[in-house]
Design a protein around this motif. Structure first.
Motif, PDB file in Angstrom:
ATOM      1  N   PHE A 239       0.416  -1.190  -0.060  1.00 39.21           N
ATOM      2  CA  PHE A 239      -0.179  -0.154  -0.261  1.00 39.21           C
ATOM      3  C   PHE A 239       0.343   1.045  -0.212  1.00 39.21           C
ATOM      4  N   GLY A 240       2.044   1.418  -0.829  1.00 41.17           N
ATOM      5  CA  GLY A 240       2.801   2.367  -0.024  1.00 41.17           C
ATOM      6  C   GLY A 240       3.930   2.510   0.656  1.00 41.17           C
ATOM      7  N   GLY A 241       3.515   1.801   1.809  1.00 41.70           N
ATOM      8  CA  GLY A 241       4.019   2.162   2.805  1.00 41.70           C
ATOM      9  C   GLY A 241       5.582   1.517   3.104  1.00 41.70           C
ATOM     10  N   ASN A 242       6.230   0.746   4.199  1.00 40.84           N
ATOM     11  CA  ASN A 242       8.016   0.501   4.132  1.00 40.84           C
ATOM     12  C   ASN A 242       7.942  -0.407   4.739  1.00 40.84           C
ATOM     13  N   ASP A 243       7.265  -1.453   5.258  1.00 38.34           N
ATOM     14  CA  ASP A 243       7.028  -2.910   5.312  1.00 38.34           C
ATOM     15  C   ASP A 243       6.931  -3.526   4.773  1.00 38.34           C
ATOM     16  N   ASP A 244       7.794  -4.019   4.446  1.00 40.24           N
ATOM     17  CA  ASP A 244       8.011  -5.352   3.011  1.00 40.24           C
ATOM     18  C   ASP A 244       8.133  -7.031   4.017  1.00 40.24           C
ATOM     19  N   SER A 245       7.618  -6.778   5.252  1.00 45.22           N
ATOM     20  CA  SER A 245       7.937  -8.726   6.560  1.00 45.22           C
ATOM     21  C   SER A 245       6.842  -8.949   5.189  1.00 45.22           C
ATOM     22  N   GLY A 246       5.704  -8.906   4.773  1.00 47.71           N
ATOM     23  CA  GLY A 246       4.489  -9.936   4.564  1.00 47.71           C
ATOM     24  C   GLY A 246       3.781 -10.457   5.672  1.00 47.71           C
ATOM     25  N   PHE A 247       3.023 -11.189   4.598  1.00 39.73           N
ATOM     26  CA  PHE A 247       1.916 -11.669   5.598  1.00 39.73           C
ATOM     27  C   PHE A 247       2.734 -13.197   5.908  1.00 39.73           C
ATOM     28  N   ASP A 248       2.890 -13.860   7.112  1.00 37.66           N
ATOM     29  CA  ASP A 248       2.599 -15.236   6.996  1.00 37.66           C
ATOM     30  C   ASP A 248       2.116 -15.663   8.421  1.00 37.66           C
ATOM     31  N   VAL A 249       0.933 -17.301   7.863  1.00 38.13           N
ATOM     32  CA  VAL A 249       0.400 -17.729   8.260  1.00 38.13           C
ATOM     33  C   VAL A 249       0.499 -18.461   9.928  1.00 38.13           C
ATOM     34  N   ASN A 250       1.609 -18.161   9.686  1.00 37.28           N
ATOM     35  CA  ASN A 250       2.269 -19.210  10.964  1.00 37.28           C
ATOM     36  C   ASN A 250       1.922 -18.177  11.822  1.00 37.28           C
ATOM     37  N   LYS A 251       2.575 -16.955  11.852  1.00 38.54           N
ATOM     38  CA  LYS A 251       2.518 -15.803  12.966  1.00 38.54           C
ATOM     39  C   LYS A 251       1.621 -15.874  13.121  1.00 38.54           C
ATOM     40  N   TYR A 252       0.380 -15.027  11.990  1.00 41.91           N
ATOM     41  CA  TYR A 252      -0.329 -14.804  12.344  1.00 41.91           C
ATOM     42  C   TYR A 252      -1.377 -15.850  12.963  1.00 41.91           C
ATOM     43  N   ALA A 253      -1.994 -16.817  12.766  1.00 36.42           N
ATOM     44  CA  ALA A 253      -1.920 -18.138  13.281  1.00 36.42           C
ATOM     45  C   ALA A 253      -1.999 -17.812  15.214  1.00 36.42           C
TER      46      ALA A 253
END
Length: 337
Positions: A239-253
């Motif tokens: 979305f134009g921000g500076n966080d490129d860590s991305g979605f991690d389903v395991n951490k999200y779980a």
């Protein structure tokens, strides 16, 4: 403050009430609904009833009907009992998730990626959306009732549009989560989305339409919408921000499992009459003695129309409410309110 009228896109005027008048209408709805079992009463705090009133422009009859229908739905669907393990398979691709950041107003942010749809089950997709809505509400700060939606259209194509799921989603969100959306940002929607938006836009009142913001990465004016709402250091790069860590389903779980543990205590907090946190309800609510019938005269001009044409927004109190977006694959789209 004296009572007055504000301009409304739907009927030319919108009620603006004093706090005493608002409380009187809340009390009237309590009287009309009547006594409720604890498992339903927790969803009828003053703030909750006020959301239904705002959604119906402070019309007691309409708001009461709407609230009763939600209470029936909650008693049968039990959205507060949905847990991560039940919907985890729907979340694997990151098609909807609660971000680990909030906007500058402290509002919960739900990220949506229509192109990441991984299910053809309308029932499963709706259940996961309901879970996400409940989770977003649990994570709202005490001074906020609204959430923000960020919809990433990267990879979106015509196969991701489905009228069937759109209608079902509109029914659930429009009828049972009024006044919960603050703003929806549609980020980089493709050109072919414009005709679809043109088709559905007339179903939304002007106030609702204003909740939908289009933002494009190559447009400085619309990029400002994003910058005004978010800390760019924390915002995702998509979305134009500076966080490129991305979605991690395991951490999200892990986050969701922890959130699931907080749900019973949260709903107790919503009910000031409750003395202590109660366990999540595990049995059916007996509705036999509860007056949840919406038995208003069908000829009444105030009768609620549940069609899409009554997705609405209001100006009174904290602004919230609807929007329409798409989400899905061959069988999926998402309509938001």
């Amino acid at each position: 403050m004296s009572a007055g009228l504000k301009k409304s896109s739907s009927n030319g005027c919108e009620k603006s009430l004093t706090s005493e008048e608002q409380q009187s209408k809340i009390n009237e709805i309590r009287r009309l609904v009547g006594p409720l079992p604890e498992k339903l009463a927790i969803y009828c705090s003053d703030a909750a009833i006020a959301r239904y009133l705002r959604a119906q422009n402070w019309n007691v009859k309409k708001a009461t009907k709407m609230l009763k229908e939600t209470l029936k739905w909650r008693a049968e669907y039990k959205p507060e009992e949905i847990r991560w393990e039940e919907v985890a398979h729907e979340a694997e691709t990151g098609k909807i998730y609660r971000s680990n950041y909030v906007d500058k107003h402290g509002r919960t942010v739900l990220v949506m990626r229509p192109s990441c749809q991984n299910s053809k089950s309308t029932k499963g997709q709706i259940r996961y959306l309901v879970y996400c809505m409940e989770n977003a509400i649990v994570n709202l700060p005490p001074d906020q009732e609204q959430m923000v939606w960020l919809i990433d259209f990267n990879g979106f194509n015509m196969s991701h549009i489905s009228v069937k799921l759109t209608r079902e989603t509109a029914h659930v969100l429009q009828d049972h989560y009024p006044e919960r959306l603050g703003v929806a940002i549609l980020y980089n929607p493709p050109k072919f989305f414009e005709p679809f938006w043109t088709v559905v836009k007339p179903f939304l009142e002007a106030k609702t339409q204003n909740k939908v913001k289009f933002a494009y990465s190559d447009d400085l004016n619309t990029k400002k919408i994003v910058k005004d709402l978010f800390d760019m250091e924390k915002l995702e790069s998509a979305f134009g921000g500076n966080d490129d860590s991305g979605f991690d389903v395991n951490k999200y779980a892990e986050r969701m499992r922890e959130d699931d543990k907080r749900i019973p205590a949260f709903w107790t907090r919503e009910n000031p009459q409750s003395a202590a946190p109660q366990p999540a309800p595990t049995c059916s609510v007996d509705l036999s003695s509860v007056n949840l019938n919406s038995d208003f005269d069908a000829s009444d001009n105030d009768k609620v129309d549940s069609s899409l044409s009554h997705v609405s927004d209001s100006e009174g109190l904290p602004p919230n409410k609807g929007v329409l977006v798409t989400e899905g694959s061959d069988n999926g789209s998402r309509e938001v309110h």
